[in-house]
Design a protein around this motif. Sequence first.
Motif, PDB file in Angstrom:
ATOM      1  N   UNK A   1     -10.006  -1.260  -2.023  1.00 40.04           N
ATOM      2  CA  UNK A   1      -8.890  -0.861  -2.879  1.00 40.04           C
ATOM      3  C   UNK A   1      -8.309   0.475  -2.418  1.00 40.04           C
ATOM      4  N   UNK A   2      -9.192   1.372  -2.010  1.00 36.20           N
ATOM      5  CA  UNK A   2      -8.807   2.678  -1.490  1.00 36.20           C
ATOM      6  C   UNK A   2      -9.624   2.949  -0.233  1.00 36.20           C
ATOM      7  N   UNK A   3      -9.037   3.672   0.709  1.00 36.64           N
ATOM      8  CA  UNK A   3      -9.733   4.014   1.939  1.00 36.64           C
ATOM      9  C   UNK A   3      -9.453   5.477   2.264  1.00 36.64           C
ATOM     10  N   UNK A   4     -10.521   6.225   2.600  1.00 37.93           N
ATOM     11  CA  UNK A   4     -10.362   7.635   2.960  1.00 37.93           C
ATOM     12  C   UNK A   4     -10.473   7.770   4.466  1.00 37.93           C
TER      13      UNK A   4
ATOM     14  N   UNK B   1      -4.173   3.189  -0.148  1.00 36.35           N
ATOM     15  CA  UNK B   1      -4.681   2.229  -1.117  1.00 36.35           C
ATOM     16  C   UNK B   1      -3.601   1.336  -1.683  1.00 36.35           C
ATOM     17  N   UNK B   2      -4.035   0.430  -2.533  1.00 40.10           N
ATOM     18  CA  UNK B   2      -3.106  -0.483  -3.191  1.00 40.10           C
ATOM     19  C   UNK B   2      -2.020   0.323  -3.903  1.00 40.10           C
ATOM     20  N   UNK B   3      -0.786  -0.108  -3.746  1.00 38.56           N
ATOM     21  CA  UNK B   3       0.351   0.678  -4.225  1.00 38.56           C
ATOM     22  C   UNK B   3       0.237   0.995  -5.712  1.00 38.56           C
TER      23      UNK B   3
ATOM     24  N   UNK C   1       0.836  -1.197   0.000  1.00 42.73           N
ATOM     25  CA  UNK C   1       0.000   0.000   0.000  1.00 42.73           C
ATOM     26  C   UNK C   1       0.870   1.246   0.000  1.00 42.73           C
ATOM     27  N   UNK C   2       0.239   2.357  -0.377  1.00 45.60           N
ATOM     28  CA  UNK C   2       0.858   3.666  -0.261  1.00 45.60           C
ATOM     29  C   UNK C   2      -0.190   4.647   0.260  1.00 45.60           C
TER      30      UNK C   2
END
Length: 449
Positions: free
Chosen positions: A285-288, A304-306, A119-120
């Motif tokens: 896939x992404x989280x805020x 989220x996924x790198x 993740x990044x």
Amino acid sequence: MANTSYRFIDIRTEIPGPKAKALLEKKEQNVPRGPFNTVPTFAAKGEGALLTDVDGNTFIDFAGAIGSLNAGHCPPKVVEALKEQLDRYIHPCFHVMMYEPYVALAEKLNQITPGTHAKKTFFLNSGAEAVENAVKIARKYTGRRAILSFERGFHGRTLLAMSLTSKVKPYKFGFGPFAPDVYKLPYPYYYRAPGGMSPEELDRELLSRLENFFLSEVPAEDVAAIIIEPVQGEGGFVVPSKSFVQGVYEICQKHGILFIADEVQTGFGRTGKMFAMEHFDVIPDLITLSKSIAAGLPISAVTGRAEIMDAPDVGEIGGTYGGSPLGCVAALKVIEMMEEEKLPERAQIIGEKVLARFRKLQKKHPRIGDVRGLGAMCAMELVEGPDKTPDKELAGKILAQCNRRGVILLGAGLYSNVIRVLSPLVITDEQLDEGLDVIEEVLDEVLGE
């Protein structure tokens, strides 16, 4: 007007008191009416789950800055870290000269958010900014345009976030036109299921309608992402089933659509897990993230996924104040507190206590139509009659009385008839019980029991 009935609440003047009234006059002259206020007074000091105003009145805080203070007001470890950081540097701007706390916090969030994949993370200022950038990243990565959100969802007040948001008044009325290629999907509301449908039947119906959406409105291959709150916050603390959330995720997987979890209000221990998506066994896939990330400092994140996070090129995402060093060091200390003091586990205990009391009150007062929640994200819905007519006026009356008596509460819901509890997770059992006692007293008086 001294209040000696309670151990923690201490109401010494009418609300607002004389000092607050003087400040209110200045506020009316200098601040536009748009920003709403829950309690008509001004803070002087906050500690844990207690707030004291400028007139010396002390309140138990069941609002937690709209869910921003899971770690409480002024947690000592955070305050000390901020003081140390202030002596080093305040804001060199990550886009000019980088700083270590930004990287350290990104590394930590990559470790603790759901999933073991690479993740990044990058940082912004607010939840709305996080949502806007998650959408930008999703569109860049997929090359698709459409974004799907849900009825009753809330994602912020900036243009794109407001477009994703469902409630018209007060959030959208008169502010159009809105961002294009944004569409709303139905989200389960089991208390108001049509025709007496069971939760399982409603889930199947709504998931079927999602598949049909791709036939009637926008083809799946044009949809970049679906954004979902694992528990709807402003929408009334509506909790979906695991099967519904997993069903949405499976549809995303089937069609190559990104799954964005908006954990701005549900994150950082609020629901009994560090992140609410852990309850549903879904890896977004992404989280805020925002609100309780840093004990009230303005910072937000997209994790989220790198490979997805690397879709934007250099300079295509960012912001001058994004990832403030103060916010980063505060967030690192908040996460440390969450882990060492087991605050997510504490949230589960708080939630059990609140829901047990609300269910007891529900048996006494039929106007409490529904009691629901997940962890320490708890609510009651006020209605009138067997047809479950939403009672906004009754909710407003109860909220006003509780606030005047020293318990700060917030409303919620599409119909503004929901009372929600977002107390800091550091609240003591004694403070929690005292706040619940006040709510019970007000309900008994207002409803004539």
